[in-house]
Design a protein around this motif. Structure first.
Motif, mmCIF file in Angstrom:
data_model
loop_
_atom_site.group_PDB
_atom_site.id
_atom_site.type_symbol
_atom_site.label_atom_id
_atom_site.label_comp_id
_atom_site.label_asym_id
_atom_site.label_seq_id
_atom_site.Cartn_x
_atom_site.Cartn_y
_atom_site.Cartn_z
ATOM 1 N N LEU A 101 -40.882 31.947 36.996
ATOM 2 C CA LEU A 101 -40.767 31.484 38.378
ATOM 3 C C LEU A 101 -41.769 32.242 39.240
ATOM 4 O O LEU A 101 -41.755 33.483 39.254
ATOM 5 N N VAL A 102 -42.630 31.501 39.918
ATOM 6 C CA VAL A 102 -43.630 32.103 40.795
ATOM 7 C C VAL A 102 -43.633 31.363 42.123
ATOM 8 O O VAL A 102 -43.030 30.290 42.254
ATOM 9 N N GLN A 103 -44.338 31.922 43.084
ATOM 10 C CA GLN A 103 -44.467 31.282 44.389
ATOM 11 C C GLN A 103 -45.774 30.504 44.466
ATOM 12 O O GLN A 103 -46.735 30.804 43.730
ATOM 13 N N LEU A 155 -53.485 29.661 28.770
ATOM 14 C CA LEU A 155 -53.677 28.787 29.927
ATOM 15 C C LEU A 155 -53.488 29.657 31.169
ATOM 16 O O LEU A 155 -52.365 30.065 31.486
ATOM 17 N N GLN A 156 -54.614 29.982 31.801
ATOM 18 C CA GLN A 156 -54.584 30.752 33.040
ATOM 19 C C GLN A 156 -54.445 29.775 34.195
ATOM 20 O O GLN A 156 -55.285 28.882 34.367
ATOM 21 N N MET A 157 -53.398 29.942 34.968
ATOM 22 C CA MET A 157 -53.112 29.032 36.073
ATOM 23 C C MET A 157 -53.200 29.799 37.383
ATOM 24 O O MET A 157 -52.438 30.746 37.609
ATOM 25 N N ASP A 158 -54.136 29.420 38.214
ATOM 26 C CA ASP A 158 -54.340 30.055 39.514
ATOM 27 C C ASP A 158 -54.009 29.071 40.634
ATOM 28 O O ASP A 158 -54.018 27.861 40.436
ATOM 29 N N ASP A 163 -46.989 21.717 40.234
ATOM 30 C CA ASP A 163 -47.297 22.200 38.881
ATOM 31 C C ASP A 163 -46.027 22.540 38.101
ATOM 32 O O ASP A 163 -46.102 22.863 36.907
ATOM 33 N N THR A 164 -44.890 22.495 38.759
ATOM 34 C CA THR A 164 -43.621 22.791 38.095
ATOM 35 C C THR A 164 -43.359 21.808 36.969
ATOM 36 O O THR A 164 -43.386 20.588 37.172
ATOM 37 N N VAL A 205 -42.374 26.488 33.630
ATOM 38 C CA VAL A 205 -43.099 27.069 34.757
ATOM 39 C C VAL A 205 -42.529 26.445 36.026
ATOM 40 O O VAL A 205 -42.530 25.218 36.172
ATOM 41 N N THR A 206 -42.042 27.290 36.920
ATOM 42 C CA THR A 206 -41.473 26.814 38.175
ATOM 43 C C THR A 206 -42.217 27.470 39.331
ATOM 44 O O THR A 206 -42.333 28.696 39.379
ATOM 45 N N VAL A 207 -42.717 26.635 40.234
ATOM 46 C CA VAL A 207 -43.474 27.123 41.380
ATOM 47 C C VAL A 207 -42.684 26.785 42.639
ATOM 48 O O VAL A 207 -42.470 25.606 42.953
ATOM 49 N N SER A 208 -42.266 27.797 43.345
ATOM 50 C CA SER A 208 -41.495 27.580 44.568
ATOM 51 C C SER A 208 -42.426 27.524 45.780
ATOM 52 O O SER A 208 -43.470 28.166 45.804
#
Length: 126
Positions: free
Chosen positions: A10-12, A80-83, A89-90, A122-125
């Motif tokens: 979980l990321v922002q 897989l580098q995700m920036d 993208d979740t 992968v969860t993007v808040s």
């Protein structure tokens, strides 16, 4: 070949995250590897791929310029580098592999791959 995806979390929004696909049981150098993702209620979609030689990469338009695929052949790992992550993208991210010849184009469809990992969330808040 067996594939194991890991590193999700979980990321922002705006953060970065690197996920990994570790291979075992096969001549890794003969395989092209791709990342796909699947969000709830949606079909699995292509994210990007890397050729068996690691010289060529290809990305979906939705991630181009933000995601980077790389390969460590000695460790049998594809990253897989995700920036600049976005809430859209979740998804559950899957790695997949197919044995190819050097001159063959790398597939971009689900049907083009024979081996799949179990997926990492992968969860993007926002």
């Amino acid at each position: 070949v067996q594939l194991q995806a890991s590193g999700g979390g979980l990321v922002q929004a705006g953060d970065s995250l690197r996920i990994s696909c570790t291979a075992s049981g096969g001549p890794f150098g003969r395989y092209a590897v791709a990342w796909f993702r699947q969000a709830p209620g949606k079909e699995r979609e292509f994210v990007g791929s890397i050729s068996r030689s690691a010289r060529d990469t290809f990305y979906a338009d939705s991630v181009k310029g933000r995601f980077t695929i790389s390969k460590d052949s000695a460790k049998k790992v594809v990253y897989l580098q995700m920036d600049t992550l976005k809430p859209e993208d979740t998804a559950v991210y899957y790695c997949a592999a197919v044995q190819t010849i050097l001159t063959a184009p790398v597939p971009t469809t689900v049907e083009g791959y024979h081996y799949w990992g179990q997926g990492t969330q992968v969860t993007v808040s926002s």
